[in-house]
Design a protein around this motif. Structure first.
Motif, PDB file in Angstrom:
ATOM      1  N   HIS A  36       0.832  -1.207   0.000  1.00 18.09           N
ATOM      2  CA  HIS A  36       0.000   0.000   0.000  1.00 18.09           C
ATOM      3  C   HIS A  36       0.866   1.256   0.000  1.00 18.09           C
ATOM      4  O   HIS A  36       1.812   1.374   0.783  1.00 18.09           O
ATOM      5  CB  HIS A  36      -0.922  -0.007   1.221  1.00 18.09           C
ATOM      6  CG  HIS A  36      -2.087   0.918   1.048  1.00 18.09           C
ATOM      7  ND1 HIS A  36      -1.970   2.278   1.124  1.00 18.09           N
ATOM      8  CD2 HIS A  36      -3.391   0.673   0.763  1.00 18.09           C
ATOM      9  CE1 HIS A  36      -3.156   2.833   0.911  1.00 18.09           C
ATOM     10  NE2 HIS A  36      -4.028   1.870   0.681  1.00 18.09           N
ATOM     11  N   LEU A  71      -5.105  10.259   2.723  1.00 15.86           N
ATOM     12  CA  LEU A  71      -5.984   9.488   3.611  1.00 15.86           C
ATOM     13  C   LEU A  71      -6.120  10.173   4.977  1.00 15.86           C
ATOM     14  O   LEU A  71      -6.723   9.619   5.892  1.00 15.86           O
ATOM     15  CB  LEU A  71      -5.432   8.065   3.779  1.00 15.86           C
ATOM     16  CG  LEU A  71      -5.382   7.220   2.500  1.00 15.86           C
ATOM     17  CD1 LEU A  71      -4.577   5.943   2.725  1.00 15.86           C
ATOM     18  CD2 LEU A  71      -6.795   6.882   2.020  1.00 15.86           C
ATOM     19  N   VAL A 128       2.079   5.788   7.109  1.00 11.33           N
ATOM     20  CA  VAL A 128       1.363   5.067   8.162  1.00 11.33           C
ATOM     21  C   VAL A 128       1.929   3.651   8.278  1.00 11.33           C
ATOM     22  O   VAL A 128       2.287   3.025   7.285  1.00 11.33           O
ATOM     23  CB  VAL A 128      -0.164   5.113   7.889  1.00 11.33           C
ATOM     24  CG1 VAL A 128      -0.530   4.410   6.597  1.00 11.33           C
ATOM     25  CG2 VAL A 128      -0.959   4.539   9.047  1.00 11.33           C
ATOM     26  N   PHE A 172      -3.566  -7.157  18.078  1.00  5.99           N
ATOM     27  CA  PHE A 172      -3.300  -5.717  18.147  1.00  5.99           C
ATOM     28  C   PHE A 172      -4.639  -4.997  18.141  1.00  5.99           C
ATOM     29  O   PHE A 172      -5.484  -5.274  17.287  1.00  5.99           O
ATOM     30  CB  PHE A 172      -2.532  -5.227  16.912  1.00  5.99           C
ATOM     31  CG  PHE A 172      -1.195  -5.881  16.733  1.00  5.99           C
ATOM     32  CD1 PHE A 172      -0.073  -5.414  17.400  1.00  5.99           C
ATOM     33  CD2 PHE A 172      -1.058  -6.976  15.888  1.00  5.99           C
ATOM     34  CE1 PHE A 172       1.156  -6.022  17.240  1.00  5.99           C
ATOM     35  CE2 PHE A 172       0.178  -7.585  15.715  1.00  5.99           C
ATOM     36  CZ  PHE A 172       1.290  -7.109  16.398  1.00  5.99           C
ATOM     37  N   THR A 173      -4.810  -4.069  19.058  1.00  6.81           N
ATOM     38  CA  THR A 173      -5.960  -3.175  19.017  1.00  6.81           C
ATOM     39  C   THR A 173      -5.384  -1.768  18.860  1.00  6.81           C
ATOM     40  O   THR A 173      -4.566  -1.330  19.679  1.00  6.81           O
ATOM     41  CB  THR A 173      -6.794  -3.293  20.299  1.00  6.81           C
ATOM     42  OG1 THR A 173      -7.185  -4.667  20.450  1.00  6.81           O
ATOM     43  CG2 THR A 173      -8.045  -2.425  20.230  1.00  6.81           C
ATOM     44  N   HIS A 174      -5.775  -1.125  17.776  1.00 12.29           N
ATOM     45  CA  HIS A 174      -5.230   0.211  17.489  1.00 12.29           C
ATOM     46  C   HIS A 174      -6.215   1.283  17.950  1.00 12.29           C
ATOM     47  O   HIS A 174      -7.353   1.296  17.521  1.00 12.29           O
ATOM     48  CB  HIS A 174      -4.956   0.362  15.993  1.00 12.29           C
ATOM     49  CG  HIS A 174      -3.827  -0.496  15.527  1.00 12.29           C
ATOM     50  ND1 HIS A 174      -2.508  -0.160  15.730  1.00 12.29           N
ATOM     51  CD2 HIS A 174      -3.809  -1.709  14.912  1.00 12.29           C
ATOM     52  CE1 HIS A 174      -1.728  -1.115  15.245  1.00 12.29           C
ATOM     53  NE2 HIS A 174      -2.494  -2.075  14.750  1.00 12.29           N
ATOM     54  N   PRO A 208      -3.850   5.407  14.468  1.00 13.55           N
ATOM     55  CA  PRO A 208      -2.773   4.880  13.612  1.00 13.55           C
ATOM     56  C   PRO A 208      -1.386   5.290  14.113  1.00 13.55           C
ATOM     57  O   PRO A 208      -1.223   6.354  14.708  1.00 13.55           O
ATOM     58  CB  PRO A 208      -3.044   5.523  12.246  1.00 13.55           C
ATOM     59  CG  PRO A 208      -4.410   6.095  12.314  1.00 13.55           C
ATOM     60  CD  PRO A 208      -4.732   6.357  13.747  1.00 13.55           C
ATOM     61  N   SER A 238      -5.765  -4.519   4.026  1.00 13.10           N
ATOM     62  CA  SER A 238      -5.340  -3.118   3.830  1.00 13.10           C
ATOM     63  C   SER A 238      -5.702  -2.643   2.429  1.00 13.10           C
ATOM     64  O   SER A 238      -6.218  -1.538   2.250  1.00 13.10           O
ATOM     65  CB  SER A 238      -3.822  -2.977   4.003  1.00 13.10           C
ATOM     66  OG  SER A 238      -3.419  -3.256   5.311  1.00 13.10           O
ATOM     67  N   ASP A 282      -7.150   1.778   3.080  1.00 10.19           N
ATOM     68  CA  ASP A 282      -6.360   2.524   4.070  1.00 10.19           C
ATOM     69  C   ASP A 282      -5.908   1.526   5.140  1.00 10.19           C
ATOM     70  O   ASP A 282      -6.746   0.966   5.846  1.00 10.19           O
ATOM     71  CB  ASP A 282      -7.227   3.624   4.696  1.00 10.19           C
ATOM     72  CG  ASP A 282      -6.466   4.459   5.729  1.00 10.19           C
ATOM     73  OD1 ASP A 282      -5.302   4.124   6.047  1.00 10.19           O
ATOM     74  OD2 ASP A 282      -7.046   5.447   6.212  1.00 10.19           O
ATOM     75  N   PRO A 283      -4.602   1.300   5.258  1.00  9.33           N
ATOM     76  CA  PRO A 283      -4.131   0.322   6.251  1.00  9.33           C
ATOM     77  C   PRO A 283      -4.571   0.684   7.679  1.00  9.33           C
ATOM     78  O   PRO A 283      -4.730  -0.201   8.524  1.00  9.33           O
ATOM     79  CB  PRO A 283      -2.599   0.400   6.134  1.00  9.33           C
ATOM     80  CG  PRO A 283      -2.319   1.079   4.838  1.00  9.33           C
ATOM     81  CD  PRO A 283      -3.500   1.949   4.526  1.00  9.33           C
ATOM     82  N   ALA A 284      -4.776   1.974   7.929  1.00 11.20           N
ATOM     83  CA  ALA A 284      -5.153   2.406   9.270  1.00 11.20           C
ATOM     84  C   ALA A 284      -6.614   2.100   9.589  1.00 11.20           C
ATOM     85  O   ALA A 284      -7.049   2.243  10.736  1.00 11.20           O
ATOM     86  CB  ALA A 284      -4.885   3.897   9.441  1.00 11.20           C
ATOM     87  N   VAL A 301      -7.706  -0.811   9.601  1.00  6.35           N
ATOM     88  CA  VAL A 301      -7.628  -2.071  10.363  1.00  6.35           C
ATOM     89  C   VAL A 301      -7.369  -1.698  11.827  1.00  6.35           C
ATOM     90  O   VAL A 301      -6.247  -1.421  12.221  1.00  6.35           O
ATOM     91  CB  VAL A 301      -6.516  -2.998   9.823  1.00  6.35           C
ATOM     92  CG1 VAL A 301      -6.447  -4.286  10.643  1.00  6.35           C
ATOM     93  CG2 VAL A 301      -6.755  -3.317   8.343  1.00  6.35           C
ATOM     94  N   ILE A 302      -8.436  -1.658  12.613  1.00  3.99           N
ATOM     95  CA  ILE A 302      -8.287  -1.168  13.993  1.00  3.99           C
ATOM     96  C   ILE A 302      -8.016  -2.297  14.985  1.00  3.99           C
ATOM     97  O   ILE A 302      -7.645  -2.038  16.130  1.00  3.99           O
ATOM     98  CB  ILE A 302      -9.520  -0.348  14.445  1.00  3.99           C
ATOM     99  CG1 ILE A 302     -10.808  -1.161  14.303  1.00  3.99           C
ATOM    100  CG2 ILE A 302      -9.603   0.958  13.654  1.00  3.99           C
ATOM    101  CD1 ILE A 302     -11.975  -0.577  15.093  1.00  3.99           C
ATOM    102  N   ASP A 303      -8.203  -3.525  14.559  1.00  7.46           N
ATOM    103  CA  ASP A 303      -7.950  -4.660  15.449  1.00  7.46           C
ATOM    104  C   ASP A 303      -7.586  -5.850  14.561  1.00  7.46           C
ATOM    105  O   ASP A 303      -8.210  -6.055  13.518  1.00  7.46           O
ATOM    106  CB  ASP A 303      -9.213  -4.973  16.267  1.00  7.46           C
ATOM    107  CG  ASP A 303      -8.937  -5.920  17.433  1.00  7.46           C
ATOM    108  OD1 ASP A 303      -8.996  -5.470  18.589  1.00  7.46           O
ATOM    109  OD2 ASP A 303      -8.668  -7.110  17.195  1.00  7.46           O
ATOM    110  N   TYR A 304      -6.580  -6.589  14.986  1.00  6.75           N
ATOM    111  CA  TYR A 304      -6.131  -7.725  14.154  1.00  6.75           C
ATOM    112  C   TYR A 304      -5.551  -8.775  15.078  1.00  6.75           C
ATOM    113  O   TYR A 304      -4.696  -8.464  15.913  1.00  6.75           O
ATOM    114  CB  TYR A 304      -5.090  -7.238  13.149  1.00  6.75           C
ATOM    115  CG  TYR A 304      -4.543  -8.292  12.213  1.00  6.75           C
ATOM    116  CD1 TYR A 304      -5.334  -9.329  11.731  1.00  6.75           C
ATOM    117  CD2 TYR A 304      -3.225  -8.234  11.769  1.00  6.75           C
ATOM    118  CE1 TYR A 304      -4.823 -10.281  10.846  1.00  6.75           C
ATOM    119  CE2 TYR A 304      -2.705  -9.177  10.886  1.00  6.75           C
ATOM    120  CZ  TYR A 304      -3.508 -10.199  10.439  1.00  6.75           C
ATOM    121  OH  TYR A 304      -3.011 -11.131   9.574  1.00  6.75           O
TER     122      TYR A 304
END
Lengths: 149, 148
Positions: A36, A48, A54, A91-93, A96, B71, B76-78, B80-83
């Motif tokens: 990406h 974005l 990012v 992972f919990t974000h 970003p 993604s 937008d890769p961001a 993805v808020i949980d993985y």
């Protein structure tokens, strides 16, 4: 040597901040074969709404594994790194990760469970900026294999 | 946030499929990029001595490579808020005699994604990834939550 059950509930404070660099994000993205453009090109990331390139969704593992190292290297833990197998990861974000971030991680040992001759250890790295904003939570389960496993 | 509407999604819908190849050079690159220098990922002798079938890929390499499908789909890769995933089967990366280590095609990892759940209130889609090598699952419960 067996795993010290008293590790459960232990917390390791945040160490030196980790400075997230643009080239490191590019290098990590290339290493996981993530194509990406927002990982490489600040203009594509800006389109974005991101302040800079990012990070890929698993980038936080760098910061989390540095925090885990405190536990693994703790002489009181009884963990032999060569017998550690990664069992699961989450992972919990909260927001970003972008180039320019300064991150710190506080490590919590949430669970230590004996398994055969070894143990399953669940750690939680609470990752935040040096200013105190929450960024990500990384939960890792590490299986430490016993001598006969 | 993805460029297409949340309302257009349906549970069970495919988001597509891809393949990722991994050879020993890729593992060295991932070790350097991630800081994970465990020798089971680059030293055949050591991997054998600790009872592994050979040099294996970092679980985090496979996890990181598999989410690329999400993604790209999300845009937008961001998003993805949980993985999360469970690592169930090691991905063995061979080093055949006579091969060029950096050009050898390596092990092929198959990745397929379907929408496993939709949360209209949170405006999230859970993408369930099926990640396989030679038809066998190497990740289990690989789930990525995408925020719309």
């Amino acid at each position: 040597m067996s795993i010290n059950p008293a590790l459960q509930g232990r917390t390791y404070p945040a160490g030196e901040p980790y400075a997230v660099g643009r080239e490191k994000i590019r290098e990590f993205a290339a290493a996981v074969k993530a194509g990406h453009r927002a990982h490489y090109d600040p203009a594509a990331a800006a389109e974005l709404g991101h302040a800079d390139v990012v990070a890929p969704p698993t980038f936080a593992i760098i910061v989390a594994q540095r925090a885990d190292a405190q536990l693994i290297q703790d002489p009181e833990s009884g963990i032999d790194f060569s017998r550690v197998v990664h069992a699961d990861q989450r992972f919990t974000h909260h927001r970003p990760i972008v180039a320019g971030d300064e991150l710190v991680a506080e490590l919590h040992v949430d669970q230590v469970r004996a398994m055969g001759g070894g143990a399953m250890i669940t750690t939680r790295a609470e990752i935040a900026t040096t200013a105190g904003d929450r960024v990500a939570t990384a939960v890792s389960s590490l299986l430490v294999r016993g001598e006969d496993q | 946030m993805p460029a297409f509407p949340f309302e257009s999604l349906e549970k069970g819908q495919s988001i597509g499929a891809t393949t990722v190849r991994v050879n020993r050079a890729d593992l060295v690159r991932y070790a350097g990029a991630s800081g994970d220098f465990n020798p089971i990922h680059w030293n055949q002798r050591f991997a054998g001595e600790v009872g592994l079938p050979g040099v294996i890929a970092h679980g985090m390499f496979t996890m990181g490579a598999a989410v690329q499908l999400v993604s790209d789909w999300a845009g937008d890769p961001a998003a993805v808020i949980d993985y999360q995933t469970r690592f169930t089967k090691p991905v063995v990366v061979e080093d055949p005699a006579g091969s060029n280590p950096s050009e050898y095609a390596g092990t092929e990892i198959g990745v397929e994604g379907t929408i496993g759940a939709l949360d209209a209130e949170a405006r999230t889609a859970r993408v369930d990834l099926t990640v396989t090598v030679e038809g066998q699952k190497v990740l289990v419960k690989a789930q990525a939550l995408v925020q719309f």
